[in-house]
Design a protein around this motif. Structure first.
Motif, PDB file in Angstrom:
ATOM      1  N   PRO A 140       0.798  -1.225   0.000  1.00 56.12           N
ATOM      2  CA  PRO A 140       0.000   0.000   0.000  1.00 56.12           C
ATOM      3  C   PRO A 140       0.835   1.281   0.000  1.00 56.12           C
ATOM      4  N   SER A 141       2.124   1.172   0.399  1.00 58.14           N
ATOM      5  CA  SER A 141       2.929   2.398   0.440  1.00 58.14           C
ATOM      6  C   SER A 141       3.591   2.704  -0.914  1.00 58.14           C
ATOM      7  N   SER A 142       3.429   1.810  -1.885  1.00 62.73           N
ATOM      8  CA  SER A 142       4.060   2.086  -3.184  1.00 62.73           C
ATOM      9  C   SER A 142       3.092   2.875  -4.069  1.00 62.73           C
ATOM     10  N   ASN A 143       3.614   3.457  -5.128  1.00 66.94           N
ATOM     11  CA  ASN A 143       2.721   4.201  -6.016  1.00 66.94           C
ATOM     12  C   ASN A 143       2.872   3.724  -7.467  1.00 66.94           C
ATOM     13  N   MET A 144       2.003   4.270  -8.326  1.00 63.76           N
ATOM     14  CA  MET A 144       1.966   3.829  -9.720  1.00 63.76           C
ATOM     15  C   MET A 144       3.278   4.119 -10.458  1.00 63.76           C
ATOM     16  N   ALA A 145       3.956   5.204 -10.047  1.00 62.57           N
ATOM     17  CA  ALA A 145       5.212   5.546 -10.728  1.00 62.57           C
ATOM     18  C   ALA A 145       6.274   4.480 -10.440  1.00 62.57           C
ATOM     19  N   ASP A 146       6.289   3.972  -9.180  1.00 63.15           N
ATOM     20  CA  ASP A 146       7.250   2.894  -8.843  1.00 63.15           C
ATOM     21  C   ASP A 146       6.977   1.678  -9.714  1.00 63.15           C
ATOM     22  N   LEU A 147       5.683   1.371  -9.831  1.00 55.49           N
ATOM     23  CA  LEU A 147       5.291   0.189 -10.608  1.00 55.49           C
ATOM     24  C   LEU A 147       5.716   0.351 -12.072  1.00 55.49           C
ATOM     25  N   ALA A 148       5.466   1.519 -12.614  1.00 59.56           N
ATOM     26  CA  ALA A 148       5.827   1.774 -14.012  1.00 59.56           C
ATOM     27  C   ALA A 148       7.335   1.659 -14.206  1.00 59.56           C
ATOM     28  N   ASP A 149       8.112   2.176 -13.235  1.00 59.62           N
ATOM     29  CA  ASP A 149       9.569   2.118 -13.369  1.00 59.62           C
ATOM     30  C   ASP A 149      10.066   0.678 -13.395  1.00 59.62           C
ATOM     31  N   VAL A 150       9.451  -0.162 -12.562  1.00 60.25           N
ATOM     32  CA  VAL A 150       9.871  -1.568 -12.533  1.00 60.25           C
ATOM     33  C   VAL A 150       9.491  -2.260 -13.844  1.00 60.25           C
ATOM     34  N   LEU A 151       8.268  -2.018 -14.308  1.00 64.51           N
ATOM     35  CA  LEU A 151       7.819  -2.659 -15.553  1.00 64.51           C
ATOM     36  C   LEU A 151       8.686  -2.247 -16.739  1.00 64.51           C
ATOM     37  N   SER A 152       9.168  -1.013 -16.684  1.00 68.70           N
ATOM     38  CA  SER A 152       9.981  -0.511 -17.798  1.00 68.70           C
ATOM     39  C   SER A 152      11.301  -1.271 -17.934  1.00 68.70           C
ATOM     40  N   LEU A 153      11.672  -2.007 -16.881  1.00 67.96           N
ATOM     41  CA  LEU A 153      12.922  -2.771 -16.929  1.00 67.96           C
ATOM     42  C   LEU A 153      12.799  -4.032 -17.774  1.00 67.96           C
ATOM     43  N   ASP A 154      11.578  -4.417 -18.064  1.00 64.18           N
ATOM     44  CA  ASP A 154      11.372  -5.650 -18.825  1.00 64.18           C
ATOM     45  C   ASP A 154      10.685  -5.290 -20.142  1.00 64.18           C
ATOM     46  N   GLN A 155      11.440  -5.477 -21.205  1.00 62.02           N
ATOM     47  CA  GLN A 155      10.941  -5.067 -22.514  1.00 62.02           C
ATOM     48  C   GLN A 155       9.608  -5.728 -22.868  1.00 62.02           C
ATOM     49  N   ALA A 156       9.527  -7.017 -22.614  1.00 67.19           N
ATOM     50  CA  ALA A 156       8.307  -7.740 -23.005  1.00 67.19           C
ATOM     51  C   ALA A 156       7.110  -7.251 -22.195  1.00 67.19           C
ATOM     52  N   LEU A 157       7.293  -7.076 -20.889  1.00 72.29           N
ATOM     53  CA  LEU A 157       6.173  -6.626 -20.053  1.00 72.29           C
ATOM     54  C   LEU A 157       5.786  -5.183 -20.373  1.00 72.29           C
ATOM     55  N   ALA A 158       6.799  -4.347 -20.580  1.00 72.77           N
ATOM     56  CA  ALA A 158       6.506  -2.945 -20.915  1.00 72.77           C
ATOM     57  C   ALA A 158       5.729  -2.881 -22.233  1.00 72.77           C
ATOM     58  N   GLY A 159       6.164  -3.673 -23.201  1.00 74.79           N
ATOM     59  CA  GLY A 159       5.480  -3.693 -24.502  1.00 74.79           C
ATOM     60  C   GLY A 159       4.051  -4.181 -24.373  1.00 74.79           C
ATOM     61  N   LEU A 160       3.885  -5.175 -23.542  1.00 77.71           N
ATOM     62  CA  LEU A 160       2.543  -5.748 -23.347  1.00 77.71           C
ATOM     63  C   LEU A 160       1.584  -4.712 -22.747  1.00 77.71           C
ATOM     64  N   VAL A 161       2.067  -3.994 -21.740  1.00 72.44           N
ATOM     65  CA  VAL A 161       1.244  -2.988 -21.064  1.00 72.44           C
ATOM     66  C   VAL A 161       0.859  -1.872 -22.052  1.00 72.44           C
ATOM     67  N   LEU A 162       1.826  -1.475 -22.859  1.00 70.55           N
ATOM     68  CA  LEU A 162       1.541  -0.423 -23.845  1.00 70.55           C
ATOM     69  C   LEU A 162       0.561  -0.917 -24.921  1.00 70.55           C
ATOM     70  N   ARG A 163       0.788  -2.124 -25.396  1.00 66.01           N
ATOM     71  CA  ARG A 163      -0.119  -2.690 -26.433  1.00 66.01           C
ATOM     72  C   ARG A 163      -1.534  -2.751 -25.903  1.00 66.01           C
ATOM     73  N   TRP A 164      -1.667  -3.184 -24.663  1.00 67.75           N
ATOM     74  CA  TRP A 164      -2.998  -3.370 -24.085  1.00 67.75           C
ATOM     75  C   TRP A 164      -3.703  -2.020 -23.912  1.00 67.75           C
ATOM     76  N   ALA A 165      -2.943  -1.023 -23.401  1.00 70.12           N
ATOM     77  CA  ALA A 165      -3.559   0.301 -23.184  1.00 70.12           C
ATOM     78  C   ALA A 165      -4.004   0.915 -24.506  1.00 70.12           C
ATOM     79  N   ASN A 166      -3.255   0.628 -25.577  1.00 62.82           N
ATOM     80  CA  ASN A 166      -3.588   1.225 -26.878  1.00 62.82           C
ATOM     81  C   ASN A 166      -4.483   0.327 -27.727  1.00 62.82           C
TER      82      ASN A 166
END
Ligand SMILES: [Fe+2]
Length: 290
Positions: free
Chosen positions: A40-66
């Motif tokens: 509960p103490s983490s925020n969305m920016a932390d989550l985004a920064d971690v996801l950005s470290l993994d190309q496949a996951l980052a791509g998946l999140v972007l594909r899904w949002a778009n």
């Protein structure tokens, strides 16, 4: 030799895990992201920064949002925007489905499953389980989704044991597969899958749903989860989605419908939605990208 004369070979789960060395743990980035979602103490920016470290996951999140599903006028360009837009729950689902896709897409010949079939089956069961548990609230239905995704993960490890078995022997054809696994090895793919999930530190209701997806009456804390996964697993098998050898001997335990407060009509309503769910997931998760 009849089945009743079979003496179970004792399987050492740790030993088996070592033999199935090629099964990857939940990738580090995915594990860290799931931890952040639950913190509960983490925020969305932390989550985004971690996801950005993994190309496949980052791509998946972007594909899904778009995707056409959201119909955004202005495309989302960064992982941070996508995370804010999609919300934690959707991100959690994408992480799980995306992380599992690569190794669940492998062929599982011992179970008569061609490449991609186990993964398709898992996606169908996950989606069906979420529908089945929807009246019990968001948390239960999302946990049921994850349990559905993972319910047959033990088959990937179990397959190693089945390589030494003559699967054309009539005793392997005439009883439910989990019974035969237990008779021969002292453990079935459901219990083995739950053991694998325990090592990923997943919560108890999920572990129970995996362990008891063929025997929902035995579940306690995860009774609803197990019932939801069981009915969805049965429905996916009826439709022939990743049916394999297990299909012919699978029966629906009516206690699952009872626990869900379902009629036969509710079951068929869910069944009708499974094939479109699999087609949708296939469209977004390019499993060759993982
Ligand atoms: Fe199963």
């Amino acid at each position: 030799m009849t089945t009743s004369q079979v003496t179970p070979k004792r399987v050492d789960v740790d030993d088996l895990m070592r033999r199935v060395g090629e099964l990857p743990p939940l990738p580090q980035v995915a594990q860290r992201a799931l931890q952040l979602i639950r913190d509960p103490s983490s925020n969305m920016a932390d989550l985004a920064d971690v996801l950005s470290l993994d190309q496949a996951l980052a791509g998946l999140v972007l594909r899904w949002a778009n995707s056409a599903y959201y119909g955004l006028v202005h495309p989302v360009a960064t992982v941070r925007q996508a995370v804010v837009y999609l919300g934690q729950q959707t991100i959690e689902n994408l992480i799980m489905a995306g992380s599992l896709a690569a190794f669940m897409a492998r062929p599982v010949p011992g179970y008569g499953l061609d490449p991609g079939e186990l993964w398709k089956h898992s996606v169908a069961v996950a989606g069906g389980a979420r529908l089945a548990a929807s009246r019990f609230g968001m948390q239960v239905s999302e946990e049921a989704y994850h349990a559905g995704l993972l319910c047959d993960i033990g088959k990937l490890a179990f397959e190693v044991l089945l390589r030494d078995v003559d699967l054309d022997d009539p005793q392997w054809c005439n009883r439910p597969l989990p019974d035969l696994e237990a008779a021969h090895f002292g453990i079935d793919h459901a219990s083995l899958g739950a053991e694998m999930a325990r090592r990923w530190n997943l919560p108890t209701p999920l572990l129970e749903a995996i362990a008891f997806h063929h025997r929902p009456a035995q579940a306690g804390e995860g009774a609803i989860h197990a019932a939801a996964v069981h009915v969805a697993d049965y429905a996916a098998t009826m439709l022939g989605i990743g049916m394999g050898r297990e299909g012919m001997q699978y029966s629906l335990d009516p206690i699952a419908l009872e626990r869900l407060g379902w009629t036969e009509a509710s079951f068929y309503e869910m069944l009708d939605r499974l094939e479109p769910l699999v087609a949708e997931a296939e469209g977004f998760l390019d499993i060759t990208a993982f």
